[in-house]
Enzyme design. Structure first.
Site, short mmCIF file in Angstrom:
data_model
loop_
_atom_site.label_atom_id
_atom_site.label_comp_id
_atom_site.label_asym_id
_atom_site.label_seq_id
_atom_site.Cartn_x
_atom_site.Cartn_y
_atom_site.Cartn_z
N ASP A 465 0.86 -1.19 0.00
CA ASP A 465 0.00 0.00 0.00
C ASP A 465 0.89 1.23 0.00
OD1 ASP A 465 -3.21 0.54 0.80
OD2 ASP A 465 -1.85 2.22 1.18
N ASP A 486 4.20 2.62 -3.78
CA ASP A 486 3.34 3.38 -4.69
C ASP A 486 3.30 2.59 -5.99
OD1 ASP A 486 2.22 5.05 -6.54
OD2 ASP A 486 3.31 6.85 -5.89
N VAL A 487 2.17 1.94 -6.27
CA VAL A 487 2.10 1.04 -7.42
C VAL A 487 2.20 1.78 -8.75
CG1 VAL A 487 0.94 -0.92 -6.33
CG2 VAL A 487 -0.43 0.97 -7.24
N TYR A 579 -12.83 7.22 -14.24
CA TYR A 579 -12.62 5.95 -13.54
C TYR A 579 -12.84 4.77 -14.48
CZ TYR A 579 -13.14 2.40 -9.84
OH TYR A 579 -13.00 1.30 -9.04
#
Ligand code: ZN
Length: 637
Positions: A465, A486-487, A579
């Site tokens: 996360d 941080d993906v 989104y």
């Protein structure tokens, strides 16, 4: 080694247990059992036991002489009175008159004489404790004692060091025969303060808990002082490549090579636990590693956790992982073939009555890198790692004063294939994801619940996360690891997956879940917002999937990708384009992975999750989305 006995702590134990109605003998037995159990140089993971002879009352109100002895399944470091089941002493002592007694009959007699029918099985070394006259008896597999007795002249070394203060018992497998011989050795010289069990461990005894314990410390300290007379530099370093690959790079290769393939079923996988202390590196880098590391376990009961021999593989040269993978594959093949021969040979000698265990190693030695403990669960892998580190210590010290020589394999087969252990294995529950490593991104409501579900099914779990605290908290609940990541940053993701490989050995399942919702009418949405959403809701899924797949391919045991997509991907709502658009792309990403890597056994699936109250679908978001769709909040949900 120093005594940890403390008068105040002992008194506190007496007071605390006394208040619960536990007698003084048991209270102090619990206290010093914990002192022994907490020192890894004395006992590790079930190796060792203690007892006290005392009085106890049965349900009829009759008082008996009993021996309260460590029960199987109790951890000495955390033992409580229940872990010291009381067995009637009289019948146990009568058993010394028997000529022979099978292990099953011994267990049966011990259970029949318990005061509590629900108590755990008394230790297999109960009779040895019972046949000795002393009130308190302590037994450990102390590292220093093992270095001393695991020698060709171990008996002579022990005699010289202890100078008549300790009886020396020849090696016999634990059980009735050992108990009888140990009692005979004691009877020959009843003023000894303890017994050295050749190639096995040490017993000390006394009239008080403190005496027995402090004798243990004194006798082990004597062995330690003898070892200090050994050579300071034990191993000559062997040839290593200029630069070696990292543990994280090679762990998936080792895990993959040790997995057991089964047609039509998931492979049997292991979790890997990495160790690389200076002592471990000194050991695995030694030029003679192939000799001293392959002679067998330091004390018999380790064989159940580590097998008799570790797998040794060549040093992995940086940038040449393909060569390393080939060498590992060949080494595993040889290991398995030798294990099969060992089993066939020894099983034939006992009349072909045993059920073969899996032939895979539980410890892997890698020059230049360190060692790996393997286990079906993270806990089992850690136990194998602990025992392997202990083995490194014992063998290093043994080689420092002479030549390490443990028991021959024929003695050890009896332990590895002991009927009571085989019975335990038959009862073992294997969960659907036992042996698998899962990575979950996003520690919100869905990520946390997913981590719990995966851990509940047996997986070792890592949670990633952007908020390291949140990741750690979600991981704590499942005894996994939490990593700040941080993906949307490929460097962060690479580091996180390397950390997972270093900790658990690889990755089998990816739940790509992290996401965030941006709203806005598509014609009005600034490019910046749309690009930001694509970074997290599309590119980050690609980044984590690419990392996971690269590791899965190294393992060669397939795997599974699961993308948390969204209803928006198939049923877009008004003003939710920022989104829904990247999520729609992610749905196709899921399909693309299935097409490109399905043949490698990697499944790729997605969930179009919806209406799950979470950090993303907050009350405000529900209000906004229901309004956008022209329905009530209740209707929307
Ligand atoms: Zn033992």
């Amino acid at each position: 080694m120093k005594s940890q006995w403390n008068d105040d702590e002992a008194r506190r134990a007496l007071e605390a247990y006394g208040a619960e109605g536990v007698n003084e003998d048991i209270a102090l037995r619990v206290y010093t059992t914990r002192l022994i159990g907490r020192d890894p140089l004395l006992v590790l993971h079930g190796g060792g036991n203690t007892s006290v002879k005392t009085r106890a009352v049965d349900d009829l109100g009759q008082e008996h002489d009993v021996i309260a002895v460590k029960g199987s399944g109790a951890d000495m470091a955390e033992i409580e009175p229940w872990g010291l089941p009381a067995v009637k002493l009289g019948p146990l002592r009568e058993m010394r008159g028997l000529d022979a007694l099978s292990d099953e009959a011994m267990v049966n007699c011990q259970r029949l004489n318990l005061l509590d029918a629900a108590a755990p099985n008394p230790s297999v070394e109960t009779l040895l404790h019972a046949f000795l006259p002393h009130k308190f008896v302590d037994h450990a597999h102390a590292a220093a004692v093992l270095s001393l007795v695991d020698q060709p002249d171990g008996v002579a070394l022990a005699r010289e060091l202890y100078n008549g203060r300790m009886g020396i018992v020849p090696y016999i497998a634990p059980g009735f025969d050992l108990a009888k011989v140990a009692a005979d050795v004691f009877d020959e010289k009843p003023d000894v303060e303890g017994l050295i069990l050749h190639k096995h461990g040490i017993f000390t005894f006394g009239d008080t808990a403190q005496d027995a314990y402090e004798r243990m410390i004194e006798m082990v300290s004597l062995a330690e002082s003898r070892l200090r007379q050994g050579r300071p530099v034990v191993f000559q370093a062997g040839q290593l490549p200029g630069a070696t690959a990292s543990a994280a790079e090679i762990a998936p290769i080792l895990r993959g090579a040790c997995a057991i393939h089964r047609p039509g079923q998931e492979p049997v996988r292991f979790i890997a636990e990495y160790r690389s202390s200076p002592a471990v590196l000194d050991y695995v880098n030694g030029a003679e590693l192939a000799s001293y590391s392959q002679r067998g376990v330091v004390t018999p009961d380790h064989i159940i956790r580590t097998k008799n021999k570790p797998l040794e593989v060549p040093a992995p040269e940086s940038g040449k992982l393909d060569d390393f993978a080939k060498a590992v594959e060949a080494a595993v093949e040889t290991y398995v073939a030798e294990y099969d021969l060992y089993f066939a040979r020894e099983n034939e000698a006992v009349g072909g009555t045993k059920t073969k265990l899996d032939p895979m190693p539980r410890v892997v030695l890698v020059p230049g890198v360190g060692l790996f403990g393997l286990g079906r669960s993270a806990k089992d892998a850690a136990i194998a790692g602990d025992l392997a580190e202990n083995t490194v210590r014992v063998i290093t010290d043994a080689e420092a004063i002479g030549r390490y020589e443990p028991l021959p394999e024929s003695d050890l087969f009896a332990l590895e294939y002991w009927s009571l252990e085989q019975a335990k294995l038959a009862k073992q529950v294997v969960k659907p994801l036992t042996g698998q490593v899962a990575v979950v991104t996003g520690a919100g409501a869905i990520g946390t619940a997913t981590a719990k579900a995966l851990a509940g099914d047996g997986a070792a779990v890592a949670v990633l996360d952007i908020d390291g605290e949140a990741a750690a908290e979600a991981a704590r609940a499942v005894k996994g690891i939490g990593i700040a990541c941080d993906v949307t940053k490929p460097g962060d993701v690479a580091n996180a997956f390397a950390a997972v490989c270093a900790r658990f050995g690889g990755v089998d399942l990816l739940v790509s879940n992290a996401g965030a919702a941006w709203q806005g009418r598509i014609g009005d949405v600034p490019d910046e917002v749309l690009r930001k959403s694509f970074e997290l809701n599309f590119f980050a899924h690609q980044t984590v999937a690419r990392e996971a797949v690269a590791i899965m391919l190294k393992q060669g045991t397939g795997g599974a990708l699961l993308f948390n997509i969204s209803k928006q991907a198939v049923n877009p709502g008004q003003n939710f384009g920022p989104y829904g658009l990247p999520k729609a792309a992610t749905m196709l990403l899921m399909r693309q992975y299935a097409l490109d890597y399905g043949a490698d056994g990697i499944r790729s699936n997605g969930v179009n999750a919806d209406r799950i109250r979470s950090g993303l679908l907050t009350d405000e978001m529900i209000a906004a989305r229901s309004e956008a769709r022209g329905v009530t909040e209740t209707g929307y949900m």
